[in-house]
Write an enzyme that holds these catalytic residues in place. Sequence first.
Site, PDB file in Angstrom:
ATOM      1  CG  ASN A  20     -40.967 -11.763 -13.551  1.00 37.32           C
ATOM      2  OD1 ASN A  20     -41.648 -11.567 -14.554  1.00 37.32           O
ATOM      3  ND2 ASN A  20     -39.646 -11.904 -13.591  1.00 37.32           N
ATOM      4  CD  GLU A  21     -43.415  -6.559  -7.901  1.00 38.92           C
ATOM      5  OE1 GLU A  21     -43.376  -7.515  -7.104  1.00 38.92           O
ATOM      6  OE2 GLU A  21     -42.829  -5.477  -7.684  1.00 38.92           O
ATOM      7  N   PRO A  22     -46.343 -10.526  -8.088  1.00 36.99           N
ATOM      8  CG  PRO A  22     -47.030 -10.616  -5.860  1.00 36.99           C
ATOM      9  CD  PRO A  22     -46.167  -9.828  -6.799  1.00 36.99           C
TER      10      PRO A  22
END
Length: 270
Positions: free
Chosen positions: A160-162
């Site tokens: 879950n990237e930025p």
Amino acid sequence: MNRRSAAEAYEKVPTSIFESSSAAAASLAKEVRELIEARNKEGKPAILGLATGSTPVPFYRELIRLHREEGLSFKNVITFNLDEYYGLGSDHPESYYRFMCDQLFDHIDIPKENIHLPSGTVPGDQVFEHCRQYEEMIDAAGGVDFQILGIGRTGHIGFNEPGSSRESLTRRITLDRITRQDAAADFRGEENVPRFAITMGVGTILRAKQIVLMAWGENKAGVVARAVEGPVTDAVSASFLQDHETARFFIDQAASRELTRIKLPCWWVR
Ligand code: PGA
């Protein structure tokens, strides 16, 4: 102010600092063992959420030791991994399926049918349905009892990237540049690192009953401090753990260096 109250004042997730990653891993493995044994007594499976990367390796080593030397059985354990690179088959040497077999599954007595990872080869037009089914399988098993996490330098949990929302569910995502750079050595060059992955969402992770995030080494110190002490923000997915009732961080001394209780001058904490 002593260091304990300094921690309480600034840290928004209970954080334990261990002498070493192996001490932290042993403590975590003991808790997981107790969960497995308690579930066994109730005649129910223990549902574990598992992570890949270098961080959980000492924890997996300790689980293998408990199996070999102390007879801990995983026959009654069901696992759901956080993520898989999109585009890699389960037989690819860098697939997370392969990683999990090498680091854990091939060394314990878990039944193959109890192991779940997202597929890296599901055709594009079936990705949405595949992800929906992954969520459904987790729920059908009764939800994750104990979720293990690492943290990326982008603050990601799972992949879950930025920008990932608190409500996000299992889906295909685009990997952040920093994440791909960090994986470059494994793939012999950044250009070989997959651009996409399938990951459980932040919302999926937050449904777990217990969560422990592990982090080792100085290069994680900055992001650990932002996740533990900073605002809850989608710029650092791990900060959403501040809103989880039981989430905890297990870190080593090097990863604790940017925490206020460590950085505070002695005259302040005396
Ligand atoms: P690492 O990766 O354990 O290899 O540092 C952690 C992560 O990206 O979640």
